[in-house]
Design a protein around this motif. Structure first.
Motif, PDB file in Angstrom:
ATOM      1  N   SER A  70      -7.509 -24.019  12.310  1.00 38.94           N
ATOM      2  CA  SER A  70      -7.673 -22.840  11.468  1.00 38.94           C
ATOM      3  C   SER A  70      -8.580 -21.805  12.119  1.00 38.94           C
ATOM      4  O   SER A  70      -8.928 -20.806  11.502  1.00 38.94           O
ATOM      5  N   GLU A  71      -8.936 -22.026  13.374  1.00 35.93           N
ATOM      6  CA  GLU A  71      -9.866 -21.133  14.063  1.00 35.93           C
ATOM      7  C   GLU A  71      -9.348 -19.706  14.152  1.00 35.93           C
ATOM      8  O   GLU A  71     -10.069 -18.736  13.863  1.00 35.93           O
ATOM      9  N   GLU A  72      -8.085 -19.534  14.557  1.00 39.86           N
ATOM     10  CA  GLU A  72      -7.568 -18.188  14.741  1.00 39.86           C
ATOM     11  C   GLU A  72      -7.483 -17.431  13.422  1.00 39.86           C
ATOM     12  O   GLU A  72      -7.752 -16.226  13.361  1.00 39.86           O
ATOM     13  N   ARG A  84     -18.853 -21.875   8.514  1.00 42.97           N
ATOM     14  CA  ARG A  84     -18.306 -22.802   9.493  1.00 42.97           C
ATOM     15  C   ARG A  84     -17.274 -23.751   8.916  1.00 42.97           C
ATOM     16  O   ARG A  84     -16.385 -24.220   9.624  1.00 42.97           O
ATOM     17  N   VAL A  85     -17.354 -24.053   7.636  1.00 39.43           N
ATOM     18  CA  VAL A  85     -16.466 -25.053   7.048  1.00 39.43           C
ATOM     19  C   VAL A  85     -14.994 -24.688   7.232  1.00 39.43           C
ATOM     20  O   VAL A  85     -14.133 -25.570   7.299  1.00 39.43           O
ATOM     21  N   HIS A  86     -14.702 -23.394   7.344  1.00 42.91           N
ATOM     22  CA  HIS A  86     -13.310 -22.952   7.428  1.00 42.91           C
ATOM     23  C   HIS A  86     -12.651 -23.281   8.765  1.00 42.91           C
ATOM     24  O   HIS A  86     -11.427 -23.239   8.868  1.00 42.91           O
ATOM     25  N   VAL A  87     -13.445 -23.596   9.793  1.00 41.72           N
ATOM     26  CA  VAL A  87     -12.860 -23.783  11.120  1.00 41.72           C
ATOM     27  C   VAL A  87     -13.067 -25.180  11.688  1.00 41.72           C
ATOM     28  O   VAL A  87     -12.495 -25.513  12.724  1.00 41.72           O
ATOM     29  N   LEU A  88     -13.870 -25.997  11.041  1.00 40.69           N
ATOM     30  CA  LEU A  88     -14.113 -27.342  11.552  1.00 40.69           C
ATOM     31  C   LEU A  88     -12.914 -28.256  11.322  1.00 40.69           C
ATOM     32  O   LEU A  88     -12.072 -27.992  10.464  1.00 40.69           O
ATOM     33  N   ARG A  89     -12.882 -29.346  12.074  1.00 39.77           N
ATOM     34  CA  ARG A  89     -11.840 -30.362  11.917  1.00 39.77           C
ATOM     35  C   ARG A  89     -12.504 -31.734  11.911  1.00 39.77           C
ATOM     36  O   ARG A  89     -13.608 -31.918  12.391  1.00 39.77           O
ATOM     37  N   GLY A  90     -11.773 -32.722  11.392  1.00 36.66           N
ATOM     38  CA  GLY A  90     -12.216 -34.103  11.477  1.00 36.66           C
ATOM     39  C   GLY A  90     -13.520 -34.387  10.760  1.00 36.66           C
ATOM     40  O   GLY A  90     -13.827 -33.814   9.700  1.00 36.66           O
ATOM     41  N   ARG A  91     -14.350 -35.252  11.349  1.00 39.69           N
ATOM     42  CA  ARG A  91     -15.583 -35.711  10.707  1.00 39.69           C
ATOM     43  C   ARG A  91     -16.551 -34.565  10.409  1.00 39.69           C
ATOM     44  O   ARG A  91     -17.124 -34.515   9.300  1.00 39.69           O
ATOM     45  N   PRO A  92     -16.784 -33.618  11.347  1.00 39.43           N
ATOM     46  CA  PRO A  92     -17.693 -32.511  11.011  1.00 39.43           C
ATOM     47  C   PRO A  92     -17.225 -31.713   9.800  1.00 39.43           C
ATOM     48  O   PRO A  92     -18.043 -31.289   8.980  1.00 39.43           O
ATOM     49  N   HIS A  93     -15.907 -31.527   9.694  1.00 35.72           N
ATOM     50  CA  HIS A  93     -15.366 -30.785   8.557  1.00 35.72           C
ATOM     51  C   HIS A  93     -15.554 -31.551   7.257  1.00 35.72           C
ATOM     52  O   HIS A  93     -15.999 -30.991   6.240  1.00 35.72           O
ATOM     53  N   ARG A 313      -2.346 -21.378   9.801  1.00 34.74           N
ATOM     54  CA  ARG A 313      -2.859 -22.256  10.841  1.00 34.74           C
ATOM     55  C   ARG A 313      -2.294 -21.845  12.199  1.00 34.74           C
ATOM     56  O   ARG A 313      -1.343 -21.062  12.276  1.00 34.74           O
ATOM     57  N   THR A 314      -2.853 -22.421  13.270  1.00 34.44           N
ATOM     58  CA  THR A 314      -2.321 -22.268  14.622  1.00 34.44           C
ATOM     59  C   THR A 314      -2.002 -23.659  15.160  1.00 34.44           C
ATOM     60  O   THR A 314      -2.774 -24.606  14.955  1.00 34.44           O
ATOM     61  N   VAL A 315      -0.879 -23.793  15.852  1.00 35.18           N
ATOM     62  CA  VAL A 315      -0.416 -25.097  16.328  1.00 35.18           C
ATOM     63  C   VAL A 315      -1.200 -25.514  17.571  1.00 35.18           C
ATOM     64  O   VAL A 315      -1.250 -24.780  18.565  1.00 35.18           O
TER      65      VAL A 315
END
Length: 429
Positions: A70-72, A84-93, A313-315
């Motif tokens: 979701s970074e882009e 930051r919550v909008h762009v994190l993935r996995g455990r940090p998110h 999202r971006t692939v």
């Protein structure tokens, strides 16, 4: 050889821009019916692969964290405001979502209900002073007041215009592509951004110096928040957490309020049921849980007029979907609300029915007004409660009439009735 998704018919140069800038939900549903569950669209300089239908929602739920970023789409909120919550993935998110969720709970609304209700009543009483009330604007101001009081203990009304213009510009640049990135370098925006950062940091400093009684709110949580490794978040992330409470989500909330009001005016029998149910009794927080017609109105409005009809999202990793190949780097919109208008999931979908049972549809992820998966809106539960409360208070206090004109939905920065949706209001006798 796996084929690329087909291209949806559009205009030269503009592509699908005109329809996507209007009722984007209807465009997505119509194109899904015409072209199937995966297709490509173009809107000026923006190009997306659209994934829609039950299987698309299932794919986002089960594989979204694996193949999408979701970074882009949402990185602007992080770069500009520390969200930051909008762009994190996995455990940090997952960890940061959990931290935020503790500061966005319904318990806070319950604890501060008297203040939220008083501010809501005050702002609604101002409506009859105007001959034509701009509904979306007034509900944005109301939602900002409600959320900031509930989550931070202080109304952000004095900075509303600065907050709204800055946040909407970031969304228009980074998600909608309505303006080029150079718009974020304009002096007026940079001044607003600096003011917002100073405001958030000052709120944190004030809370640190003067703790408040009652359950910890978002400011309290931000002051002591630590990341998934036990390290304190940097100040910009903690300031971003504070801003989540002051402003993030007001568009979604305000758009829902606006569509609910439109639905009541369009369906007099529903208005009569809601008015009878609300009556003239005081609206205590406990009573909000015992208003089934209003609850049905919220859920059905979210079905027919979803304020967030898709997840951008971006692939990261290419994949096959429904016989087509979606390559890395492609921007994707998972149109999570398309099933809302499909008869196989909601019989007679064009009928506005506040008695629908959404239980099975929620479990199957075909009722998804706040998306599905790990990026589901953190404030979804709070939004539904506030929508019940606000509409109940509006029905108790005001008589609303609307000019006889069709609803004109616009999609910037999200689907809403637009600035042309105005009503006349008078105090109930």
């Amino acid at each position: 050889m796996t084929l690329s998704p087909p291209v949806a018919p559009g205009l030269p140069v503009l592509g699908n821009a005109l329809r996507m800038m209007g009722d984007v939900q209807q465009f997505l549903v119509d194109t899904y019916r015409e072209m199937g569950p995966v297709f490509r669209v173009r809107a000026l300089n923006q190009a997306f692969v659209i994934m829609a239908g039950e299987q698309a929602n299932r794919f986002l739920l089960e594989r979204g964290d694996e193949v999408f970023s979701s970074e882009e789409s949402f990185g602007g909120l992080n770069r500009e405001f520390g969200m930051r919550v909008h762009v994190l993935r996995g455990r940090p998110h997952r960890h940061l979502r959990k931290v935020l969720a503790t500061g966005l709970s319904r318990d806070l609304l319950a604890a501060r209900w008297d203040e939220v209700a008083a501010r809501t009543a005050f702002l609604l009483k101002e409506w009859p002073a105007q001959p034509a009330v701009p509904v979306v604007d007034r509900f944005q101001r109301l939602a900002a007041a409600q959320l900031s009081i509930a989550f931070t203990g202080a109304d952000s009304a004095a900075r509303f215009d600065t907050l709204r213009s800055a946040f909407e510009l970031v969304l228009d640049v980074t998600i909608a592509g309505k303006w080029p990135a150079v718009a974020l370098r304009r002096p007026a925006y940079r001044r607003a951004r600096a003011e917002i950062h100073a405001f958030a940091r000052a709120a944190l400093e004030e809370r640190a110096a003067h703790p408040q009684p009652g359950p910890p709110d978002l400011l309290d949580r931000a002051l002591v928040a630590k990341d998934e490794n036990g390290n304190p978040y940097p100040i910009e992330v903690r300031a971003g957490m504070a801003l989540q409470g002051y402003f993030a989500g007001i568009n979604t909330v305000a758009y829902l309020y606006s569509f609910m009001l439109y639905a009541l005016l369009k369906h007099p029998s529903v208005l009569a049921r809601v008015a009878a149910e609300v009556g003239d009794e005081p609206l205590t927080f406990d009573r909000l849980r015992h208003l089934p017609a209003l609850r049905g109105l919220v859920l059905e409005t979210l079905r027919v007029y979803p304020p967030a009809p898709g997840s951008a999202r971006t692939v990261l990793e290419g994949f096959d979907f429904e016989g087509f190949r979606v390559e890395p780097g492609r921007r994707v919109l998972v149109a999570t609300s398309v099933p809302h208008q499909l008869a196989e999931h909601f019989p007679d979908p064009d009928r506005f029915d506040i008695d629908r049972d959404f239980t099975a549809a929620r479990k199957a992820s075909v009722y998804a007004p706040f998306s599905v998966g790990s990026h589901t809106c953190l404030g979804a539960g709070m939004t539904e409660v506030l929508a019940v409360a606000t509409t109940a208070m509006l029905v108790q206090q005001l008589t609303i009439t609307m000019p006889d004109r069709p609803l004109r939905i616009t999609a910037t920065p999200g689907p809403n009735p637009g600035k042309h949706f105005k009503v006349a209001a008078s105090h109930r006798r």
